[in-house]
Design a protein around this motif. Structure first.
Motif, mmCIF file in Angstrom:
data_model
loop_
_atom_site.group_PDB
_atom_site.id
_atom_site.type_symbol
_atom_site.label_atom_id
_atom_site.label_comp_id
_atom_site.label_asym_id
_atom_site.label_seq_id
_atom_site.Cartn_x
_atom_site.Cartn_y
_atom_site.Cartn_z
ATOM 1 N N ASN A 1 -4.138 2.149 6.010
ATOM 2 C CA ASN A 1 -5.525 1.944 6.405
ATOM 3 C C ASN A 1 -6.201 0.965 5.445
ATOM 4 O OD1 ASN A 1 -7.953 2.658 7.955
ATOM 5 N ND2 ASN A 1 -8.629 3.589 6.047
ATOM 6 N N TYR A 2 -7.041 0.082 6.005
ATOM 7 C CA TYR A 2 -7.775 -0.900 5.212
ATOM 8 C C TYR A 2 -9.185 -1.037 5.769
ATOM 9 C CZ TYR A 2 -3.085 -2.396 3.767
ATOM 10 O OH TYR A 2 -1.801 -2.436 3.284
ATOM 11 N N GLN A 3 -10.125 -1.419 4.911
ATOM 12 C CA GLN A 3 -11.438 -1.809 5.412
ATOM 13 C C GLN A 3 -11.326 -3.156 6.114
ATOM 14 O OE1 GLN A 3 -14.192 -1.709 2.072
ATOM 15 N NE2 GLN A 3 -14.712 0.424 2.526
ATOM 16 N N ASN A 4 -10.672 -4.086 5.458
ATOM 17 C CA ASN A 4 -10.353 -5.396 6.028
ATOM 18 C C ASN A 4 -9.066 -5.841 5.342
ATOM 19 O OD1 ASN A 4 -10.220 -8.437 5.928
ATOM 20 N ND2 ASN A 4 -11.978 -8.205 7.298
ATOM 21 N N ASP B 1 -8.090 -9.408 -2.534
ATOM 22 C CA ASP B 1 -8.719 -8.857 -3.739
ATOM 23 C C ASP B 1 -7.678 -8.270 -4.684
ATOM 24 O OD1 ASP B 1 -11.157 -9.604 -2.737
ATOM 25 O OD2 ASP B 1 -11.741 -7.584 -2.103
ATOM 26 N N GLN C 1 0.858 -1.186 0.000
ATOM 27 C CA GLN C 1 0.000 0.000 0.000
ATOM 28 C C GLN C 1 0.893 1.234 0.000
ATOM 29 O OE1 GLN C 1 -2.612 1.788 3.378
ATOM 30 N NE2 GLN C 1 -3.997 0.432 2.264
ATOM 31 N N HIS D 1 -2.175 -5.139 11.244
ATOM 32 C CA HIS D 1 -2.384 -5.622 9.874
ATOM 33 C C HIS D 1 -1.480 -6.814 9.566
ATOM 34 C CE1 HIS D 1 -3.678 -1.257 8.747
ATOM 35 N NE2 HIS D 1 -4.730 -1.971 9.108
ATOM 36 N N SER E 1 -9.078 -9.229 3.344
ATOM 37 C CA SER E 1 -9.895 -9.167 2.129
ATOM 38 C C SER E 1 -9.299 -8.225 1.096
ATOM 39 C CB SER E 1 -11.314 -8.718 2.471
ATOM 40 O OG SER E 1 -11.957 -9.649 3.303
ATOM 41 N N ASP E 2 -8.811 -7.078 1.547
ATOM 42 C CA ASP E 2 -8.259 -6.092 0.615
ATOM 43 C C ASP E 2 -7.010 -6.631 -0.088
ATOM 44 O OD1 ASP E 2 -10.275 -4.482 1.496
ATOM 45 O OD2 ASP E 2 -8.995 -3.027 2.523
#
Length: 280
Positions: free
Chosen positions: A151-154, A161, A140, A194, A157-158
């Motif tokens: 920062n991630y939503q999840n 994906d 990132q 993370h 999963s991120d």
């Protein structure tokens, strides 16, 4: 998996030795910038059981400054040529630049290991043309800024994906699925939480159907937990390596080859007896 003229059986985990020919890498910067010492270090790692030697000419530690194409070429190509002349071991090139990929493959590299997942200009085209395996890593941001409030939503999963999309794009470009490795990118735009969420869920990445390469040797995610400086993180690094292997990692990228090879041998030997019962 076929790496140019060398087949490596990844049905059992293998170790990749890190050879940074840079002055500023986080752990061994400046240690192997001279060709003779770099070759001696590679020999030590091969004799200790490394199946791969990963040659990098540009530091990607947090805050690292970019290196010009010519400077990176000058650092890595002579080393790759020298290693291929001396050793029957797969040499990997750790780069994001198309020009370096092309020159490294011509010099004998059998794997392209890219922290930017072949997203730089012409990198995907160069890798596809080379027709050798590639490793796609998640990061990132960029090295200079990647640790500034990631920062991630999840995160699981991120990252999954992102890697799925890159796998699809590589296949569309002509890279065979079986020639693709993935790396979640520990420490590359991730907080401590993370990193450990990813480590705890590596098995989910295996569902992408690609081989998995893991690099967490001596990293901050180890040091922050055990409160040790870089060169005192061996036990933590080996612990992380074994946890990754237990979840399906096939290549472990490390500084300390001999110790990691020994630890993996114990784990794999145990696994051969796991389902056997004493019928006396």
């Amino acid at each position: 998996m076929q790496f140019n003229d060398k087949f490596v059986d990844l049905s059992s985990p293998k170790v990749m030795g890190i050879l940074n020919v840079t002055p500023d890498s986080f752990s061994d910067g400046g240690a192997f910038v001279l060709a003779d010492e770099a070759i001696r270090q590679a020999q030590r790692m091969i004799e200790s059981g490394a199946s791969f030697i990963d040659v990098g000419g540009e530091s990607t530690r947090p805050g690292a400054k970019p290196v010009s194409v010519q400077e990176e070429l000058d650092r890595v190509v002579p080393i790759i040529e020298a290693l291929k002349q001396r050793f029957d071991t797969v040499v990997s090139v750790d780069t994001s630049k198309a020009e370096v990929m092309k020159a490294a493959v011509k010099a004998g590299a059998g794997l392209i290991n890219d922290v930017r997942a072949l997203q730089e200009d012409e990198a995907l085209k160069a890798a596809a043309h080379a027709q050798i395996p590639v490793c796609l890593m998640h990061m990132q941001g960029q090295p200079r800024s990647m640790q500034m409030s990631p920062n991630y939503q999840n995160v699981v999963s991120d990252v999954t994906d992102f890697l799925q999309k890159r796998i699809s794009q590589c296949i569309e470009a002509g890279i065979a699925h079986q020639d693709i490795l993935i790396d979640p990118g520990f420490g590359f735009g991730k907080t401590l939480a993370h990193n450990y969420q990813l480590l705890a869920n590596l098995a989910k990445l295996k569902q992408l159907g690609a081989g998995m390469l893991i690099g967490l040797s001596r990293k901050t995610m180890i040091g922050e937990v055990i409160n040790r400086p870089v060169h005192e993180r061996l036990a933590g690094s080996i612990s992380g390596a074994l946890l990754a292997v237990q979840q399906g990692a096939q290549i472990i990228r490390v500084h300390d080859v001999r110790e990691t090879v020994d630890a993996i041998k114990i784990l794999t030997t145990m696994n051969t007896y796991k389902d056997n019962r004493d019928e006396r």
